[in-house]
Design an enzyme around this catalytic site. Structure first.
Site, mmCIF file in Angstrom:
data_model
loop_
_atom_site.group_PDB
_atom_site.id
_atom_site.type_symbol
_atom_site.label_atom_id
_atom_site.label_comp_id
_atom_site.label_asym_id
_atom_site.label_seq_id
_atom_site.Cartn_x
_atom_site.Cartn_y
_atom_site.Cartn_z
ATOM 1 N N LEU B 125 0.845 -1.191 0.000
ATOM 2 C CA LEU B 125 0.000 0.000 0.000
ATOM 3 C C LEU B 125 0.879 1.238 0.000
ATOM 4 C CD1 LEU B 125 -2.932 1.078 0.272
ATOM 5 C CD2 LEU B 125 -2.568 1.102 2.745
ATOM 6 N N HIS B 229 4.149 1.164 13.619
ATOM 7 C CA HIS B 229 4.774 2.468 13.415
ATOM 8 C C HIS B 229 3.682 3.536 13.414
ATOM 9 C CE1 HIS B 229 6.972 5.685 11.446
ATOM 10 N NE2 HIS B 229 8.086 5.023 11.712
#
Lengths: 339, 346, 339, 346
Positions: B125, B229
């Site tokens: 993505l 993250h």
């Protein structure tokens, strides 16, 4: 003159004083009169028993100053390590991680919990008063065990191991313990050693990590402590390395101290010891220092004497020494040069 | 905006995109490597033609704006691990306890496993920063789910997605520093790059094979286990809302979480409907829908306000044009947003 | 007279005939002219190289019938096993599972994949024609390698290993493989051996189980096959056990055959070999059979001769033998008694 | 019929019950050992008094008929594994694959873990055969869930239940025969008995500690991994309907499945309501409810037809009497049956 002999129940108080002086990590010398009493009783029973192969026996010796009757050292042997409970150690091992595709070939140092040393005879409980360190008497109470083994090979295994106390600081903290064992039970090194000397070492070992430990993941201090010797155990380590013990393969699962290993028949004081017939003389001649033992069991005695002896010849023994060893003319002693 | 299969003509712009992602690390599956990208495009074309086995199928989509500019990518891997082993750590627990000694200690333990083998993976993505607004992100990501809903037989019973793990501004992953670095003398970026070009299984051969006690890792590394993250939190939230959850699997390099969901339970799969397209005025109350033209090789998926009415989906003329459909054609559609915000299971 | 010498490229066709005869499992002798050609080339390069410690070298020897020029056996040495790729083996290990509470103390036999033997020198590629089995010539082509190592110790490691082909039946099925390796890749033992001889053994080893294998879980046939020797490898096994190799510690990860191990310096033909000055004589006297070698490299030669020799004395060598070995009066040979 | 906490006066009848269960093996937690049972009852009394820590709490219930006869048991362990390690195998996967060699092989692998440590366990379910009819079984089992719903703070965030694994008429477990037997020279029945009297952690010390490839087990044993004993299928179905599913953990002795559910997601927890009791005629359309008097030490839980109306729960007089409640008292209640039959996740 100092003489090595089997401990007796009457020695208990003196032995406990020695145990109290011994450094943390010598778990085979608990400062506990019950356990020490058991140790002496087990030794007496073992010496009295008919034994044809190594089993549950253990032997415990003291070093006595004949002039004062005071005990100044002690040492022991367990006939078969792990006889009733497994004997744990970390084996130094190398894994190779390789990838042909990436052309990488890494050697990874790991510690594998193992029972390789189970069944070996174990030298334990060594301690001498500090002023004897470096003297022949320290050699006597340590290596006297080897003379005992040489005289009674049927009582011992084909291999011998010695656990050497590893590094810990003045406050009783061990960098290896802090990085390894501590993660698996929530107590200090000193507390763990105390616990394992009062109960059994196995008890705690069972809670230790069973998967290999990847050494590169350990903190530097722990890596450096692996195989390192506690200053107070240096004497024992030095004596045993001179005897030909290997030091590289195993370490202690608690403090990372080295576990020494040797084939029984290859140990210097065993391989080089000899039997010699005795002739008691009024005054002997000095010469070379020898370890001598009478080869007995309950009446086992060993000492160090300077002698002028030629292999193959009878040994001229001063009556004082002969008496200390309990031998007479026509008897024999086992001896090996001190150096 | 439209999501459609990649074509070989897209290769130059893909390479540009890959270079623009490489400023940060973590988008493992789109490394700026021309040969690898050309190969991926070729594989994708074969997959969309229906000529790839599940283990080789790599459905790479692009997001194209109305001027025909490619501004993002997303992909579906038919089934992971059938050609080379697919590794994860599974976070388990080792307890040292003794009633008698009144001792108790927990040690999280990482088990190297291939458990997720055979599942369908959502990956690759990427959206150009200047397009990160409106429905673009959700269209690009969720279009995959609608595609899967339409072609269920091409995909596994479970979907997984590996989310980027913790790293600092310099792309330094604390988990990697504490573990991987001891086994490879390379930076995380480099390992990540090698993974992207298909060498992950080789790297895994160099990793410790025995279960690892997390206590031997740095505190920072332990904290990173299973943590996403910050930049990937929106992606995680989007998947969570679709029903994905973290069941203890993490990436072997950065310990980022792998989220998973049974295909049948994914919201966009469960709730998507096949409808007949109508062109008209969706109206003020129209909510945004994802709309798929039900094609594979010629797949086109758009996001637009629409209204369901009696088996039809009413969209405006521009949307129909983007989908290259005319009234009366069939579509598969689902509202863009989950009706209720699901939470990520711990 | 048969003479052992390094293989040369001209031997390729003959060598391939020998390789084709050798049993499945001798993966170091692939029936593949490309690989065999590489083997010979590597050997020639190794012999020509200046070497100061064991590395990537390999040596490949043939046994030639000097009367016919025909090759009737071959053997090889890899200077350092696992030099470019890890050398895998299963270590026989014992886990102790014990519970104090339940008073149970079980010893469990496990096989642990390890790289312990990496870096040892490896004796490989041994094969002789069936009619030579039991003759001194089989000893020559096998033990001649040990004489070679004795003459060039700097080229070899401190330890030596030999992989002995394990049990498989006439149809090429191995009970150990069927119970272990087969679960991890879907091919027969014969196919796996073929694959690993054409590519690398490591290639397949990497797909083998990395966790310890609990032996009690294996079928009886597989347990019985562990450490067993293929009838066609019995000769090699017998020669090496007479040389003092240990057989108990490691087995092959594919067929469970024993992997023998010895300290280089303790191998009988190395430890007992001696250098003797040569005097060439017209007609020698028979006596005791000796293995002789000229200690060379590219010109290495070894043979078996009956001699009447007293250690410390010059060796009286018939000119025919001296010529075969390429030595002259004033030169020297290394020799060891055949029995 | 009423479910209530065990009392020391129940000990003789409990011992009888335990003997009657011992004809078949598998009800590990109710072994016919008097000392152990007496201890359990004492622990249970302490737990219901609120005097036990979570790791020691053992809520043992009995099912009593209207004549005061004890005919069944069920229990909740507050948290497993906090005193001695709690072991399971987790079924993972090892794949040997090589694209180059075109090889692929899957090997299910059993990892010895303590992952389920700290969870609340449902256990000790036993009902005399002659009472296995009507709502009795569901009352006895699900009463625990209602109790947990009422006293959430006493229990963990996840509930687990170990179901009996495969064994034959002679109580021979194929998994045990293929694995455990090699490590203990004892019969499965004996190991099962030792487990019941609290020695499971000791036995686990004797089991293989390294991950086990299932390929080294017999085919029969491999088939038994994660399979429930036919006699325990109803118990499994009941838990499945409440939201429990099998997530790969199995018993280390017979490989029976451990099912689990987040406490908050258990149907009886999620859907139970606190209501005011009313006595009247529940009516023809009344559906069976589980009803709890909201007490801990004096807990009473019944199953009876009831009707919810405006914050009240209408039950008949006999039910109120069984619960020892009067109109106006508070109850916690939930329909006995799940509204939709959930499926067990594979």
């Amino acid at each position: 003159m100092l003489v090595m002999r089997p401990a007796q129940m009457a020695d208990l108080a003196d032995v406990q004083r020695l145990a109290a002086e011994s450094p943390v990590g010598v778990t085979s010398l608990p400062d506990d009169s019950g356990r020490l009493g058991d140790k002496i009783a087990a030794s007496q029973a073992s010496l009295a028993a008919e034994v044809s192969f190594s089993g549950e026996e253990s032997y415990f010796f003291v070093l006595e100053d004949r002039s004062t009757g005071r005990l100044v050292g002690c040492s022991g042997i367990v006939a078969s390590a792990g006889y009733s409970e497994p004997f744990y150690s970390f084996r130094n091992e190398t894994f190779v991680h390789a990838s042909r595709e990436l052309k990488i070939h890494n050697k990874i140092h790991v510690l594998s919990m193992c029972h390789d040393l189970t069944g070996n005879s174990l030298l334990t409980s060594f301690h001498v008063e500090p002023e004897l360190v470096g003297s022949p008497w320290a050699e006597l109470i340590s290596r006297g065990r080897l003379l005992f083994m040489a005289s009674h090979p049927e009582r011992f295994a084909d291999g011998v191991v010695v656990e050497i106390v590893g590094l810990s600081d003045e406050s009783g903290d061990s960098p290896f313990w802090d990085a390894v064992g501590h993660h698996f039970f929530d107590m200090s090194y000193a507390a763990a050693e105390r616990l394992s000397s009062l109960r059994s070492r196995t008890y705690l070992a069972e809670m230790m990590p069973h998967y290999p430990i990847y050494v590169p993941l350990l903190p530097d201090a722990a890596q450096e402590a692996m195989g390192q010797v506690h200053p107070r155990a240096q004497l024992s380590f030095d004596i045993m390395t001179r005897e030909g013990f290997e030091t590289e393969h195993y370490i202690d699962i608690f403090d990372g101290g080295p576990i020494l290993h040797a084939r029984t028949g290859g140990i210097r004081s065993i391989a080089h010891s000899a039997l010699a017939p005795v002739e008691v003389v009024a005054a002997g001649q000095g010469g070379r220092a020898y370890l001598l033992s009478n080869g007995g069991l309950l009446d086992f005695r060993a000492t160090v004497v300077e002698l002028d002896w030629t292999p193959g010849q009878p040994l001229l023994l001063r009556s004082e020494v002969a008496e200390a060893l309990g031998v007479a003319s026509g008897g024999s002693v086992r001896l090996v040069a001190l150096d | 905006m439209i999501v459609r299969p990649v074509r070989s003509a897209d290769l130059p712009v893909l390479i540009e995109l890959a270079h623009s992602t490489s400023s940060g690390t973590g988008l493992t599956s789109l490394p700026p490597n021309e040969a690898r990208l050309a190969q991926r495009v070729a594989w994708a074309e074969a997959a969309f033609r229906g000529e790839a086995e599940k283990g080789d199928a790599d459905y790479l989509f692009v997001l194209e704006d109305d001027e025909g500019r490619v501004v993002g990518t997303s992909a579906i891997t038919g089934a992971v691990g059938l050609r080379e082993p697919w590794y994860n750590y599974r976070v388990g627990l080792t307890v040292s306890a003794s009633r008698e000694l009144n001792l108790y200690r927990e040690n999280p333990t990482l088990f190297l496993v291939n458990d997720l083998t055979g599942n369908t993976e959502l990956c690759s993505l990427f959206l150009l920063p200047e397009y990160r607004s409106g429905l673009n992100g959700r269209l690009l990501s969720k279009a995959r789910l609608l595609f899967i809903a339409e072609f269920r037989e091409l995909f596994a019973a479970k979907l997984i997605s590996e989310l980027r793990g913790m790293s600092d501004e310099a792309a330094r992953s604390p988990f990697w520093e504490s573990l991987g670095r001891h086994f490879f003398k390379m930076e995380f970026r480099q390992a990540d790059y090698l993974t992207g070009i298909g060498s992950k299984a080789f790297i895994a051969q160099l990793m410790p094979r025995f279960p690892l006690y997390a206590c031997f890792l740095s505190e920072e590394a332990r904290k990173a286990i299973g943590r996403v993250h910050p930049q990937s939190e929106p992606a995680l939230a989007m998947l969570a809302a679709e029903g994905f959850s973290h069941q203890g699997y993490v990436d072997i390099f950065d310990a980022g979480p792998v989220v998973e969901c049974e295909t049948a339970k994914v919201r966009a799969v469960r709730e998507s409907r096949t409808l007949v397209l109508a062109v008209g005025t969706p109206g003020d109350e129209a909510e945004p829908f994802l709309i798929h033209n039900r094609e594979c090789r010629d797949c086109r998926i758009a996001a637009a306000p629409a209204r369901m009415a009696a088996g039809t989906l009413v969209v405006d003329q521009a949307t129909a044009r983007r989908l290259r459909l005319v009234p009366g054609d069939q579509v598969r559609a689902v509202p863009v947003a989950a009706e209720s915000a699901a939470e990520l299971c711990p």
